[in-house]
Design a protein around this motif. Structure first.
Motif, mmCIF file in Angstrom:
data_model
loop_
_atom_site.group_PDB
_atom_site.id
_atom_site.type_symbol
_atom_site.label_atom_id
_atom_site.label_comp_id
_atom_site.label_asym_id
_atom_site.label_seq_id
_atom_site.Cartn_x
_atom_site.Cartn_y
_atom_site.Cartn_z
ATOM 1 N N PRO A 68 -43.465 2.728 -11.431
ATOM 2 C CA PRO A 68 -42.701 1.753 -12.241
ATOM 3 C C PRO A 68 -43.500 0.480 -12.538
ATOM 4 N N TRP A 69 -44.469 0.581 -13.394
ATOM 5 C CA TRP A 69 -45.321 -0.552 -13.724
ATOM 6 C C TRP A 69 -44.506 -1.731 -14.267
ATOM 7 N N HIS A 70 -43.458 -1.423 -15.021
ATOM 8 C CA HIS A 70 -42.662 -2.475 -15.650
ATOM 9 C C HIS A 70 -41.829 -3.271 -14.646
ATOM 10 N N GLN A 71 -41.770 -2.776 -13.397
ATOM 11 C CA GLN A 71 -40.997 -3.466 -12.376
ATOM 12 C C GLN A 71 -41.873 -4.205 -11.368
ATOM 13 N N VAL A 72 -43.165 -4.242 -11.619
ATOM 14 C CA VAL A 72 -44.062 -4.975 -10.712
ATOM 15 C C VAL A 72 -43.663 -6.446 -10.705
ATOM 16 N N SER A 73 -43.517 -7.016 -9.525
ATOM 17 C CA SER A 73 -43.122 -8.416 -9.410
ATOM 18 C C SER A 73 -44.337 -9.332 -9.368
ATOM 19 N N VAL A 74 -44.087 -10.609 -9.550
ATOM 20 C CA VAL A 74 -45.168 -11.586 -9.478
ATOM 21 C C VAL A 74 -45.773 -11.596 -8.078
ATOM 22 N N GLU A 75 -44.933 -11.448 -7.059
ATOM 23 C CA GLU A 75 -45.420 -11.426 -5.680
ATOM 24 C C GLU A 75 -46.337 -10.222 -5.458
ATOM 25 N N GLN A 76 -45.959 -9.055 -6.013
ATOM 26 C CA GLN A 76 -46.813 -7.873 -5.906
ATOM 27 C C GLN A 76 -48.149 -8.109 -6.602
ATOM 28 N N ALA A 77 -48.097 -8.736 -7.766
ATOM 29 C CA ALA A 77 -49.322 -9.005 -8.523
ATOM 30 C C ALA A 77 -50.238 -9.939 -7.749
ATOM 31 N N GLU A 78 -49.674 -10.956 -7.129
ATOM 32 C CA GLU A 78 -50.484 -11.899 -6.349
ATOM 33 C C GLU A 78 -51.089 -11.212 -5.132
ATOM 34 N N ASP A 79 -50.289 -10.365 -4.447
ATOM 35 C CA ASP A 79 -50.806 -9.624 -3.293
ATOM 36 C C ASP A 79 -51.911 -8.662 -3.731
ATOM 37 N N PHE A 80 -51.708 -8.030 -4.876
ATOM 38 C CA PHE A 80 -52.711 -7.103 -5.400
ATOM 39 C C PHE A 80 -54.025 -7.831 -5.672
ATOM 40 N N ARG A 81 -53.949 -8.982 -6.304
ATOM 41 C CA ARG A 81 -55.169 -9.723 -6.619
ATOM 42 C C ARG A 81 -55.902 -10.144 -5.346
ATOM 43 N N ARG A 82 -55.168 -10.565 -4.333
ATOM 44 C CA ARG A 82 -55.798 -10.924 -3.069
ATOM 45 C C ARG A 82 -56.455 -9.698 -2.422
ATOM 46 N N ALA A 83 -55.799 -8.549 -2.513
ATOM 47 C CA ALA A 83 -56.361 -7.319 -1.952
ATOM 48 C C ALA A 83 -57.637 -6.911 -2.669
ATOM 49 N N ILE A 84 -57.660 -7.103 -3.986
ATOM 50 C CA ILE A 84 -58.860 -6.791 -4.765
ATOM 51 C C ILE A 84 -60.026 -7.659 -4.306
ATOM 52 N N ALA A 98 -40.621 -11.245 -22.030
ATOM 53 C CA ALA A 98 -41.782 -12.092 -22.308
ATOM 54 C C ALA A 98 -42.088 -12.985 -21.119
ATOM 55 N N LEU A 99 -41.064 -13.451 -20.440
ATOM 56 C CA LEU A 99 -41.274 -14.320 -19.283
ATOM 57 C C LEU A 99 -41.997 -13.577 -18.169
ATOM 58 N N ARG A 100 -41.530 -12.352 -17.834
ATOM 59 C CA ARG A 100 -42.203 -11.582 -16.785
ATOM 60 C C ARG A 100 -43.643 -11.276 -17.188
ATOM 61 N N HIS A 101 -43.835 -10.924 -18.442
ATOM 62 C CA HIS A 101 -45.179 -10.632 -18.949
ATOM 63 C C HIS A 101 -46.098 -11.828 -18.739
ATOM 64 N N ASP A 102 -45.656 -13.024 -19.110
ATOM 65 C CA ASP A 102 -46.493 -14.225 -18.989
ATOM 66 C C ASP A 102 -46.752 -14.573 -17.529
ATOM 67 N N LEU A 103 -45.735 -14.439 -16.691
ATOM 68 C CA LEU A 103 -45.906 -14.767 -15.276
ATOM 69 C C LEU A 103 -46.877 -13.804 -14.592
ATOM 70 N N LEU A 104 -46.804 -12.537 -14.962
ATOM 71 C CA LEU A 104 -47.719 -11.555 -14.381
ATOM 72 C C LEU A 104 -49.156 -11.813 -14.808
ATOM 73 N N LEU A 105 -49.360 -12.129 -16.073
ATOM 74 C CA LEU A 105 -50.720 -12.401 -16.540
ATOM 75 C C LEU A 105 -51.276 -13.673 -15.905
ATOM 76 N N ASP A 106 -50.405 -14.642 -15.658
ATOM 77 C CA ASP A 106 -50.849 -15.854 -14.960
ATOM 78 C C ASP A 106 -51.295 -15.519 -13.534
ATOM 79 N N ALA A 107 -50.580 -14.591 -12.892
ATOM 80 C CA ALA A 107 -50.929 -14.198 -11.528
ATOM 81 C C ALA A 107 -52.173 -13.323 -11.488
#
Length: 316
Positions: free
Chosen positions: A45-61, A93-102
């Protein structure tokens, strides 16, 4: 997911991108490496990825990979999926922008990326190419620098040029394997033709890669790593600050934009949209100041006596 992967160029690039997406999906899902199938990635479910998941993912990378380029590649893969989810109407659009910011990326390296080479640096680099190595190496390396600087082509495009791609009569080079998947014609600078002709005299007219090793009869292409090594050694000898092959492309684009409109430069760069070209624009405040100062304005106190002159200029 199919649309995202399908936007990559068919072949090796698409396969490599699909591998990166799978690795990213495994990290987001908390799965073991190479444990997910293609169907698992498509069902995630890519469309349900949260900002917290995105931030954790970036730190893991950042914890898993050291080179900044690799980190950017992995983060960018998820950014592309997020963008496709938004286009498909699967997220706001809000989730999209927040995810790209993260999921932001950083320029790799402190100073060797995203810079413009000066005319003096290019001259010094060519001088080093003309003095280091055997006569054959000098001819080849000078031709590489001249072509890089006057064409703005990518290193992957340069190494894929074959001898028969160079039309010596029309003075053009056909790039068959470009980033956007379409053929592109490069118009060779008259001065660059001289460098290429000299190199071809050493290389010989046989079929194969235009730029090949100077030892042996096999006309296999130099690798991008080989090109970078050659340039780094010459830059060190010339005292030129660190730079990347892509900085030739940035320098070419910036110089062209100083003289021509963005649509022409976009065509020269083989970009589909002028917006892509403007990313390469490295003109600083000096160019903006000069542009404004170039406007005609009568000096204070001279407007009364200069009315007639101004009228004549307007009429002209």
């Amino acid at each position: 997911m199919d649309l995202t992967i399908g936007r990559s160029k068919e072949g090796k690039s698409r396969t490599e991108f699909a591998r990166k997406v799978r690795s990213c999906c495994e990290m987001l899902a908390g799965a073991e490496p190479r444990s997910m199938s293609t169907e698992d990635v498509r069902a995630f479910p890519w469309h349900q990825v949260s900002v917290e998941q995105a931030e954790d993912f970036r730190r893991a990378i950042y914890a898993r990979y050291g080179p900044q380029t690799t980190r950017n590649d992995m983060v960018s893969a998820v950014r592309r999926v997020v963008a496709q989810c938004y286009k498909a109407g699967l997220m706001s659009a809000l989730r999209h922008d927040l995810l790209l910011d993260a999921l932001y990326t950083l320029a790799p390296g402190p100073s060797s990326k995203r810079r413009r080479l000066s005319s003096l640096e290019i001259a010094d680099l060519l001088a080093a190419c003309e003095t280091l190595g055997t006569p054959t190496e000098r001819a080849r390396n000078s031709a590489i620098v001249a072509l890089f600087w006057t064409s703005g082509m990518r290193v992957g495009e340069l190494v894929n040029i074959r001898v028969d791609d160079w039309d010596r009569t029309g003075n053009t080079i056909l790039l068959r394997d470009t980033k956007n998947g379409r053929n592109h014609v490069v118009f060779v600078h008259p001065g660059t033709s001289g460098y290429l002709e000299r190199w071809l005299g050493f290389r010989g007219p046989g079929q194969g890669a235009l730029f090949c090793p100077t030892r042996g009869s096999e006309k296999r292409a130099l690798s991008p790593c080989g090109i970078r090594y050659i340039l780094r050694k010459r830059a060190d000898a010339a005292g030129v600050a660190p730079f990347g092959c892509h900085d030739f492309r940035r320098t070419f684009a910036t110089c062209m934009l100083e003289r021509h409109d963005a649509f022409l430069v976009s065509s020269l760069m083989n970009h589909k949209k002028p917006q892509s070209t403007m990313v390469y624009d490295l003109r600083g405040d000096e160019a903006k100041i000069a542009a404004v100062a170039g406007l005609y304005l009568p000096s204070l106190g001279t407007t009364a006596s200069g009315n007639e002159t101004a009228r004549r200029r307007s009429a002209a």
